[in-house]
Motif scaffolding. Sequence first.
Motif, mmCIF file in Angstrom:
data_model
loop_
_atom_site.group_PDB
_atom_site.id
_atom_site.type_symbol
_atom_site.label_atom_id
_atom_site.label_comp_id
_atom_site.label_asym_id
_atom_site.label_seq_id
_atom_site.Cartn_x
_atom_site.Cartn_y
_atom_site.Cartn_z
ATOM 1 N N THR A 83 0.851 -1.190 0.000
ATOM 2 C CA THR A 83 0.000 0.000 0.000
ATOM 3 C C THR A 83 0.887 1.241 0.000
ATOM 4 N N VAL A 84 0.579 2.158 -0.904
ATOM 5 C CA VAL A 84 1.362 3.399 -0.963
ATOM 6 C C VAL A 84 0.425 4.599 -1.024
ATOM 7 N N GLY A 85 0.749 5.616 -0.263
ATOM 8 C CA GLY A 85 0.076 6.920 -0.352
ATOM 9 C C GLY A 85 1.152 7.989 -0.504
ATOM 10 N N LEU A 86 0.893 8.985 -1.351
ATOM 11 C CA LEU A 86 1.924 9.997 -1.602
ATOM 12 C C LEU A 86 1.481 11.376 -1.144
ATOM 13 N N GLU A 87 2.448 12.116 -0.633
ATOM 14 C CA GLU A 87 2.246 13.541 -0.359
ATOM 15 C C GLU A 87 3.231 14.268 -1.270
ATOM 16 N N THR A 88 2.718 14.906 -2.308
ATOM 17 C CA THR A 88 3.595 15.495 -3.314
ATOM 18 C C THR A 88 3.560 17.019 -3.246
ATOM 19 N N HIS A 89 4.745 17.598 -3.088
ATOM 20 C CA HIS A 89 4.879 19.058 -3.030
ATOM 21 C C HIS A 89 5.273 19.570 -4.392
ATOM 22 N N VAL A 90 4.552 20.585 -4.851
ATOM 23 C CA VAL A 90 4.814 21.108 -6.189
ATOM 24 C C VAL A 90 4.929 22.633 -6.111
ATOM 25 N N HIS A 91 6.013 23.166 -6.631
ATOM 26 C CA HIS A 91 6.190 24.625 -6.661
ATOM 27 C C HIS A 91 5.245 25.248 -7.673
ATOM 28 N N LEU A 92 4.561 26.278 -7.269
ATOM 29 C CA LEU A 92 3.636 26.939 -8.196
ATOM 30 C C LEU A 92 4.404 27.851 -9.149
ATOM 31 N N VAL B 76 4.632 4.002 2.727
ATOM 32 C CA VAL B 76 4.483 2.635 2.236
ATOM 33 C C VAL B 76 4.325 1.645 3.386
ATOM 34 N N SER B 77 3.417 0.694 3.160
ATOM 35 C CA SER B 77 3.232 -0.365 4.158
ATOM 36 C C SER B 77 2.931 -1.660 3.414
ATOM 37 N N GLY C 102 -1.156 -2.135 7.024
ATOM 38 C CA GLY C 102 0.002 -2.378 7.883
ATOM 39 C C GLY C 102 0.605 -1.083 8.415
ATOM 40 N N THR C 103 1.640 -1.233 9.208
ATOM 41 C CA THR C 103 2.348 -0.079 9.779
ATOM 42 C C THR C 103 3.103 0.652 8.678
#
Length: 489
Positions: free
Chosen positions: A7-16, A209-210, A220-221
């Motif tokens: 399982t993957v979740g993303l936090e994506t930072h993008v410069h405006l 990622v877990s 999962g953790t």
Amino acid sequence: MSKYLVTVGLETHVHLKVKSKLWCGCSTAFGAEANANTCPGCLGFPGTLPVVNREAVRLAVTGGMMLGCEISRYSTFDRKSYFYPDIPKNYQITQSLRPFCVGGGVEIRNEELGIRNEALGVRNHSVKRIRIHHIHLEEDAAKINHYARFSGVDFNRGCMPMIEIVTEPDMSSREEVMAYLHTLRQILIYAGVSDCDMEKGQMRSDVNVSIRPEGQEKLGTRVEIKNMNTFKGIDAALEYEIARQIHALTHGGRLVQETRRWDPDAGETQSMRTKENAHDYRYFPDPDLVPVVLSEEQIETWRAALPELPSARRERMVREYGIPEYDAGVLADEKANADFFEAAARLCGQGKAVSNWFMTEIMRLLSETGKAISECAFTPEALAELVTLVGGRVINGTTAKELVAEIFEKGGMPGALVEARGLGQVSDTATLEAFVDKVIAENPKSVESYKAGKTAAAGFIVGQVMKLSQGKADPQIVGKLVSEKLANL
Ligand code: ADP
Ligand code: MG
Ligand code: ZN
């Protein structure tokens, strides 16, 4: 051995893509001397006050609309407190309670999970939606550079406007993560929200990622790999981290929720700290910033100005120019290429021919030189003219190829070059017949082997005639003449 699900979740930072910082007028230009783009505001001096950059708000909302988010009518800014040299105020201004955009999603195409094909717009795809939890606007922190004996803080990056796009934990393989990032980047570039230039640090992701045993509902953790700024790095870090977690669980180990960093040289992730909780940051509303209230009218004005999504563009290009889906997929992959193609196709009205030239010769030159279409001397006008000249049989394919290479490097218009150098195709039958007769007379061996049944010998004769004409003969007429002559010998 039991099987594990990823399982993957993303936090994506993008410069405006804005000229000035989020709260002050300092420039966001990349590559300036360290700390040149600063003022008391973005250096965090007490007594300075932030004023939100309107254009940054518009782009954050535009990004959200392109990704199908709900736009908040009422948004607020919060302080996230932490102590570190990259944040002189000791808090980062971000949005926690009421971000600009909520919900939404990115559709990725699974080609039996050979997802890179999504870029190529292959048929029979299945689509998976990666849900977005929310998108918030926040300031970037300063950049810390480490030297041999000390570290330096470069505040040029401090207070640069960014959005953070947080997904639900919806990705279940490395391929899906790559497809998500590729598609997200493409949409944001199309929207003009960001250039997403990875080399300039304009797109960075925290990768959560877990793993869990097949059949188990509960996730999962999770481990968070911080601040990844290349797709290749993310892929490699995920490969390592998934293997590490599986190894731990299958060898009686335990996983802890923690933050890790990817060390590309060592090729491994390393523990940085066990995961802090949200309450450690003491989020609270920033009293220096008023809430942003967007009117229905304002939101609709921005919505009306939204550009086309890459997927819609692919479909439209197929309809409008009669090109195959495959071509449309390749062309639409990069907005600049699609813009170029459309401009040329409109000028000459021959979509398929333009697409052929673009996808073979021009894309080959682009990949050989590592250039973007905007960096080479070719123009849509030149390509349209070239296609017209080839279509009207004024020049043949060989000449056209040579012209493409030349114009790619030095610029110019094909029509003028053909005229100036007399490159026009020779299609006058009498002239060509004389060439054919000459070549046949000079190559009795080829004629013999042709008569003996080796039809390939005709190709050799055609080649010699082309050579004799310095590549200018019309190959179709030559082919016809050679077959006729050989048949009647
Ligand atoms: P936090 O508030 O601590 O940052 P969130 O719940 O907001 O945590 O999740 C942050 C990111 O981690 C999100 O992108 C989310 O999808 C992802 N995530 C949450 N739980 C898991 C998990 N068990 N495995 C993988 N990713 C997860
Ligand atoms: Mg987080
Ligand atoms: Zn400033």
